[in-house]
Every structure is written in C-alpha cells, then in structure tokens.
Enzyme design. Structure first.
Site, PDB file in Angstrom:
ATOM      1  CB  SER A 124      -0.861  -0.029   1.266  1.00 15.52           C
ATOM      2  OG  SER A 124      -1.453   1.223   1.492  1.00 15.52           O
ATOM      3  CE1 TYR A 152      -3.678  -2.649   5.702  1.00 19.05           C
ATOM      4  CE2 TYR A 152      -3.190  -0.367   5.130  1.00 19.05           C
ATOM      5  CZ  TYR A 152      -3.511  -1.654   4.749  1.00 19.05           C
ATOM      6  OH  TYR A 152      -3.648  -1.953   3.412  1.00 19.05           O
ATOM      7  CE  LYS A 156      -1.413  -4.585   3.547  1.00 17.02           C
ATOM      8  NZ  LYS A 156      -1.748  -5.810   2.840  1.00 17.02           N
TER       9      LYS A 156
HETATM   10  P1  NAD Z   1     -10.974  -6.728   1.548  1.00 13.73           P
HETATM   11  O1  NAD Z   1     -11.138  -6.699   3.029  1.00 13.73           O
HETATM   12  O2  NAD Z   1     -12.160  -6.498   0.703  1.00 13.73           O
HETATM   13  O3  NAD Z   1     -10.302  -8.109   1.116  1.00 13.73           O
HETATM   14  C1  NAD Z   1      -9.408  -8.812   1.948  1.00 13.73           C
HETATM   15  C2  NAD Z   1      -9.909 -10.259   2.019  1.00 13.73           C
HETATM   16  O4  NAD Z   1      -9.007 -11.022   2.837  1.00 13.73           O
HETATM   17  C3  NAD Z   1     -11.296 -10.360   2.642  1.00 13.73           C
HETATM   18  O5  NAD Z   1     -12.132 -11.107   1.797  1.00 13.73           O
HETATM   19  C4  NAD Z   1     -11.046 -11.077   3.967  1.00 13.73           C
HETATM   20  O6  NAD Z   1     -12.131 -11.891   4.332  1.00 13.73           O
HETATM   21  C5  NAD Z   1      -9.775 -11.874   3.670  1.00 13.73           C
HETATM   22  N1  NAD Z   1      -8.931 -12.186   4.831  1.00 13.73           N
HETATM   23  C6  NAD Z   1      -8.457 -11.320   5.769  1.00 13.73           C
HETATM   24  N2  NAD Z   1      -7.685 -11.982   6.653  1.00 13.73           N
HETATM   25  C7  NAD Z   1      -7.655 -13.281   6.254  1.00 13.73           C
HETATM   26  C8  NAD Z   1      -7.025 -14.449   6.761  1.00 13.73           C
HETATM   27  N3  NAD Z   1      -6.270 -14.436   7.874  1.00 13.73           N
HETATM   28  N4  NAD Z   1      -7.179 -15.627   6.093  1.00 13.73           N
HETATM   29  C9  NAD Z   1      -7.941 -15.671   4.971  1.00 13.73           C
HETATM   30  N5  NAD Z   1      -8.579 -14.606   4.460  1.00 13.73           N
HETATM   31  C10 NAD Z   1      -8.429 -13.419   5.100  1.00 13.73           C
HETATM   32  O7  NAD Z   1      -9.817  -5.692   1.202  1.00 13.73           O
HETATM   33  P2  NAD Z   1      -9.367  -5.137  -0.226  1.00 13.73           P
HETATM   34  O8  NAD Z   1      -9.713  -3.703  -0.289  1.00 13.73           O
HETATM   35  O9  NAD Z   1      -9.788  -6.050  -1.304  1.00 13.73           O
HETATM   36  O10 NAD Z   1      -7.789  -5.216  -0.021  1.00 13.73           O
HETATM   37  C11 NAD Z   1      -7.031  -6.299  -0.522  1.00 13.73           C
HETATM   38  C12 NAD Z   1      -5.589  -6.098  -0.137  1.00 13.73           C
HETATM   39  O11 NAD Z   1      -5.128  -4.871  -0.671  1.00 13.73           O
HETATM   40  C13 NAD Z   1      -5.324  -6.021   1.365  1.00 13.73           C
HETATM   41  O12 NAD Z   1      -4.098  -6.665   1.623  1.00 13.73           O
HETATM   42  C14 NAD Z   1      -5.204  -4.543   1.625  1.00 13.73           C
HETATM   43  O13 NAD Z   1      -4.389  -4.287   2.744  1.00 13.73           O
HETATM   44  C15 NAD Z   1      -4.548  -4.071   0.346  1.00 13.73           C
HETATM   45  N6  NAD Z   1      -4.802  -2.658   0.040  1.00 13.73           N
HETATM   46  C16 NAD Z   1      -6.088  -2.212  -0.026  1.00 13.73           C
HETATM   47  C17 NAD Z   1      -6.334  -0.873  -0.307  1.00 13.73           C
HETATM   48  C18 NAD Z   1      -7.748  -0.324  -0.332  1.00 13.73           C
HETATM   49  O14 NAD Z   1      -7.896   0.894  -0.188  1.00 13.73           O
HETATM   50  N7  NAD Z   1      -8.764  -1.136  -0.534  1.00 13.73           N
HETATM   51  C19 NAD Z   1      -5.264  -0.003  -0.560  1.00 13.73           C
HETATM   52  C20 NAD Z   1      -3.961  -0.504  -0.499  1.00 13.73           C
HETATM   53  C21 NAD Z   1      -3.748  -1.836  -0.203  1.00 13.73           C
HETATM   54  C1  WQD Z   2      -9.362   9.934   0.963  1.00 15.08           C
HETATM   55  C2  WQD Z   2      -9.556  11.426   1.182  1.00 15.08           C
HETATM   56  C3  WQD Z   2      -9.820  12.059   3.495  1.00 15.08           C
HETATM   57  C4  WQD Z   2     -13.620   9.988   4.119  1.00 15.08           C
HETATM   58  C5  WQD Z   2      -6.784   4.937   2.970  1.00 15.08           C
HETATM   59  C6  WQD Z   2      -5.708   4.259   3.766  1.00 15.08           C
HETATM   60  C7  WQD Z   2      -4.618   3.773   2.845  1.00 15.08           C
HETATM   61  C8  WQD Z   2      -5.182   2.900   1.733  1.00 15.08           C
HETATM   62  C9  WQD Z   2      -6.326   3.577   1.032  1.00 15.08           C
HETATM   63  C10 WQD Z   2      -5.082   0.588   2.413  1.00 15.08           C
HETATM   64  C11 WQD Z   2      -8.766  11.929   2.387  1.00 15.08           C
HETATM   65  C12 WQD Z   2     -11.077  12.342   2.709  1.00 15.08           C
HETATM   66  C13 WQD Z   2     -12.469  10.494   3.542  1.00 15.08           C
HETATM   67  C14 WQD Z   2     -14.631  10.897   4.541  1.00 15.08           C
HETATM   68  C15 WQD Z   2     -13.285  12.725   3.743  1.00 15.08           C
HETATM   69  N1  WQD Z   2      -5.723   1.672   2.241  1.00 15.08           N
HETATM   70  N2  WQD Z   2     -12.305  11.823   3.354  1.00 15.08           N
HETATM   71  N3  WQD Z   2     -14.414  12.224   4.315  1.00 15.08           N
HETATM   72  O1  WQD Z   2      -6.967   7.958   3.790  1.00 15.08           O
HETATM   73  O2  WQD Z   2      -6.177   8.340   1.411  1.00 15.08           O
HETATM   74  O3  WQD Z   2      -6.227   6.060   2.313  1.00 15.08           O
HETATM   75  O4  WQD Z   2      -7.290   4.027   1.992  1.00 15.08           O
HETATM   76  O5  WQD Z   2      -3.925   0.367   2.255  1.00 15.08           O
HETATM   77  O6  WQD Z   2      -3.735   3.053   3.639  1.00 15.08           O
HETATM   78  O7  WQD Z   2      -5.176   5.182   4.704  1.00 15.08           O
HETATM   79  O8  WQD Z   2      -8.339   7.151   1.804  1.00 15.08           O
HETATM   80  O9  WQD Z   2     -10.717   7.216   1.210  1.00 15.08           O
HETATM   81  O10 WQD Z   2     -10.081   7.320   3.644  1.00 15.08           O
HETATM   82  O11 WQD Z   2      -9.601   9.260   2.191  1.00 15.08           O
HETATM   83  O12 WQD Z   2     -13.140  13.935   3.596  1.00 15.08           O
HETATM   84  O13 WQD Z   2     -15.667  10.501   5.092  1.00 15.08           O
HETATM   85  O14 WQD Z   2     -10.936  11.656   1.496  1.00 15.08           O
HETATM   86  O15 WQD Z   2      -9.551  13.096   4.372  1.00 15.08           O
HETATM   87  O16 WQD Z   2      -8.308  13.194   2.061  1.00 15.08           O
HETATM   88  P1  WQD Z   2      -6.880   7.500   2.400  1.00 15.08           P
HETATM   89  P2  WQD Z   2      -9.766   7.673   2.242  1.00 15.08           P
END
Ligand code: NAD
Ligand code: WQD
Length: 354
Positions: A124, A152, A156
């Site tokens: 991430s 978190y 990562k």
């Molecule tokens: P999500 O929660 O929708 O998907 C994650 C999945 O992993 C879920 O289905 C959950 O049930 C499963 N899971 C969690 N722990 C588990 C375990 N111990 N064993 C088996 N299954 C397990 O999340 P997402 O948004 O699809 O994110 C996917 C990946 O991408 C994650 O690693 C997340 O950290 C990373 N990521 C997400 C974002 C975002 O904003 N969505 C941004 C950057 C990185």
């Molecule tokens: C985006 C912008 C908020 C909600 C997060 C995690 C990051 C990654 C992606 C996993 C920001 C603003 C948000 C609201 C708002 N996830 N906001 N009102 O914080 O950039 O990233 O998700 O790896 O690790 O930190 O995403 O969608 O929460 O926020 O004004 O109700 O929207 O301040 O500027 P963020 P976000």
C-alpha cells in the site's frame, strides 16, 4: 496449473479473479470471509461462466492451507488477504500483526514446503507515510524513504521486509510488491464491488451510502490544505485497472529466466492527483445531483498529497491505468444502485440510515 488468490472474496481480490479467469488462468481462492461474503465468489463465477474452487480457510491455519496446496498444482500466489482498516489497527494492533504478518508467514512457509516461490503481494502507498516531508518526492517514486504512521502500514512494511529477506536467503523466490494508491469504483457489470462492513472509512464508499440515503451527509475532513480547493490530494485508481496490474506483475515474474528470482516494488497508481472535492463533484455528476456534505476538521493522520509516480510499472510491467475517476464514479454508482445494501439484504440493520 493454478494461481492461488488469498483474499479472493474481497474487493480487489474478486476483481482480480475475474481478470485472471478471463485471461485463461485457473484460479483457486482461499478466504476466511472475515470481511467479505461468499456471494462475491458466486457472482464472479456467473461473470466468468466458470466454477472457481473456494476454500474457507484462515491463512494462519497452515494445516488446512497445506491441504489446498496438496490438492492443486499451484504455480504462483496473489496475496490479498489482510485486515485493512487504518483506524481499527491503532486500537487492536496485535490482531493486525497476528492476522497480516502471522497469516503471511504461515502462507510463505506452506509455499516453501510445496516449492512454490512466486508471489504477488498487496502492499500500500501507506508504507510511504507522509512523503511531503521530503523535497521533490511528489509524485512518489518507489525509492522514496518509507515511514508508515500506523500499525496497519507497519504490517505492510514488515511483510515487504519479510519478502526481501526471503529473497536474500534464496534467490529462487520471485516477489512482486505492488503498492496500491486509492482503489475505487466497481466492475462495470455492477455485479461485484466494494461492500464495507459498518460505517465506511473511505471517501467513495461513504459518499455512495449518502447517495442511497444510508448516511445523512459526507463529512469533508478539512478544506485548509495547500491544494487548489483546500482538500487533500490522492491518486484514485479504478479497481479494474488495479486488477489488471496483478496480471502484468504475474506475467513479468513468469517471464524471468527459470533460474532467476526477484524482489521488486511497483507503485500501482495513475500518476494523477484528485482532491476530495474533485471526487465529490465527479460522483455527484454520476448520481445526477449534488450530495449533502459538511466541512469538518482535519482527520488525524491525513496528509496533503499521496500521488504515485507510476512510470516504473508503466515501463517495466507494460501496464498503465486507463480508466478515469469519472468512469470509476459511474461504475460505483451502477454497483450501488443495483446493490444499495451490498451483497446481502442481511446488511439491513436498525442502525443503517443513522
Ligand atoms: P478486503 O477486506 O475487501 O479483502 C481482503 C480479504 O481477505 C477479505 O475477503 C477477507 O475476508 C480476507 N482475509 C483477511 N484476513 C484473512 C485471513 N487471515 N485468512 C484468509 N482470508 C483473510 O480488502 P481489499 O480492499 O480487497 O484489499 C485487498 C488487499 O489490498 C489487502 O491486503 C489490503 O491491505 C490491500 N490494500 C487495499 C487498499 C484499499 O484501499 N482497498 C489499498 C492498499 C492496499
Ligand atoms: C481519501 C480522502 C480524506 C472519508 C486509505 C488508507 C490507505 C489505503 C487507502 C489501504 C482523504 C477524505 C475520507 C470521509 C473525507 N488503504 N475523506 N471524508 O486515507 O487516502 O487512504 O485508503 O492500504 O492506507 O489510509 O483514503 O478514502 O479514507 O480518504 O473527507 O468521510 O478523502 O480526508 O483526504 P486515504 P480515504
């Protein structure tokens, strides 16, 4: 020969399983459904017209995981499974370390014992922390010094380090670390999309719930930042583009010479920044009306700008994000109107709409 997708029932995982299946890969999914439901998998199967083997297994259960590797000829793993809520991670950090780091160590041990050494890992942009603390680091290149600011993000970065150490110990490992920026949108079919449990933390899922009346109004967390409209800048990437990035990374790893391994990081972003109000306007346009909002104070931990330098993935992986924020908003609205309460009607709750 199959690709194992951990967390394949989740938001990004389900979209990636669609792309993998449409590109001829056989996929096996492992997910404990802690943050997803089986419905996403049945909808993926409907979309790709193919049954996809699914195992309700927690990655930390190495015995059960091992059985999956015994049963299928796995050639590579795309590892999504993790807990991902930044705020929650500050309250229950041990659960985050146990699940994300513990789950990954268990997975890597099982992979090693089955001689599977190819992995694409969901990292991430959160590993960069606040890149604006350095000069000339926006857009953020992969070389930017790392400094996550929450548990978190620490999980990562720890996993990135574990993968690097593993590669250093045995150069047959191939690890692609993909640092996602802000994934948004949904599949254009409207069959799969993001379905957060409880109150959404992220901007667009929250706005989508405002649009269908489940939440009263969006709280905009601060309009006193140094941007064109005062709200923070992020690199929002369509989830289908993101899913395709995984295929590009997998293909890159598969193309290496048989004796070569690799550890490398790639940003997956568009390279373009949008503010909160830019996104708010794009989504309001997709919905067809201005949604209610109120500007409130800054959210703790938010930074001004997280925009990717995406050239490494563009040149090395031959991958480029193609879909706009506007398209992602249209696709999100399509998914939301078709599924206002996500995958289940069970998601109706007395607290919804509060
Ligand atoms: P999500 O929660 O929708 O998907 C994650 C999945 O992993 C879920 O289905 C959950 O049930 C499963 N899971 C969690 N722990 C588990 C375990 N111990 N064993 C088996 N299954 C397990 O999340 P997402 O948004 O699809 O994110 C996917 C990946 O991408 C994650 O690693 C997340 O950290 C990373 N990521 C997400 C974002 C975002 O904003 N969505 C941004 C950057 C990185
Ligand atoms: C985006 C912008 C908020 C909600 C997060 C995690 C990051 C990654 C992606 C996993 C920001 C603003 C948000 C609201 C708002 N996830 N906001 N009102 O914080 O950039 O990233 O998700 O790896 O690790 O930190 O995403 O969608 O929460 O926020 O004004 O109700 O929207 O301040 O500027 P963020 P976000």
């Amino acid at each position: 020969m199959s690709i194992l997708v951990t967390g394949g029932a989740g938001y990004i995982g389900s979209h990636t399983v669609v792309e993998l299946s449409l590109h001829g890969y056989s996929v096996v999914i492992v997910d404990n459904l802690v943050n997803s439901s089986y419905d996403s998998i049945s909808r993926v199967e409907y979309l790709v017209k193919k049954k996809i083997p699914f195992f309700n297994v927690d990655l930390r259960d190495s015995e059960a995981l091992s059985k999956v590797f015994d049963q299928y000829k796995i050639t590579g793993v795309i590892h999504f499974a993790a807990l991902k809520a930044v705020g929650e991670s500050t309250k229950i950090p041990l659960d985050y370390y146990e699940n994300n780091v513990g789950g990954t160590v268990s997975l890597l041990k099982v992979m090693k014992s089955h001689d599977v050494k190819t992995i694409v890992f969901s990292s991430s942009a959160t590993v960069y922390g606040d890149a604006t603390r350095f000069e000339n680091m926006i857009p953020i290149p992969e070389e930017c010094p790392l400094g996550p600011t929450n548990p978190y993000g620490n999980t990562k970065l720890t996993i990135e380090n574990i993968l690097h150490d593993l590669y250093s110990s045995d150069h047959h490992w191939r690890a692609a670390v993909l640092r996602y920026f802000n994934p948004i949108g949904a599949h254009p079919s409207g069959l799969i999309g993001e379905d957060p449990l409880g109150i959404p933390n992220n901007l667009l899922p929250y706005l989508a719930q405002v649009a269908v009346g489940r939440r009263e109004k969006l709280s905009v967390f601060g309009d006193d930042y140094d941007s064109h409209d005062g709200t923070p800048i992020r690199d929002y990437i369509h989830v289908v583009d993101l899913a395709k990035g995984h295929l590009a990374a997998l293909a890159y790893l598969h193309k290496l010479n048989p004796d070569d391994g690799l550890y490398r990081e790639w940003n997956l972003g568009t390279g373009k920044g949008s503010t909160v109000f830019d996104v708010y306007h794009a989504f309001s346009k997709a919905v067809g009306r201005d949604l209610p909002y109120e500007v409130v104070g800054r959210r703790a931990g938010d930074v001004l700008n997280l925009t990717a330098k995406a050239t490494r993935a563009n040149t090395e992986l031959g991958w480029k994000a193609e879909l706009s924020v506007e398209q992602a908003c249209k696709d999100l609205w399509n998914w939301t109107t078709k599924n206002p309460f996500g995958f289940h009607v069970d998601h109706y709750s007395v607290n919804d709409g509060a």
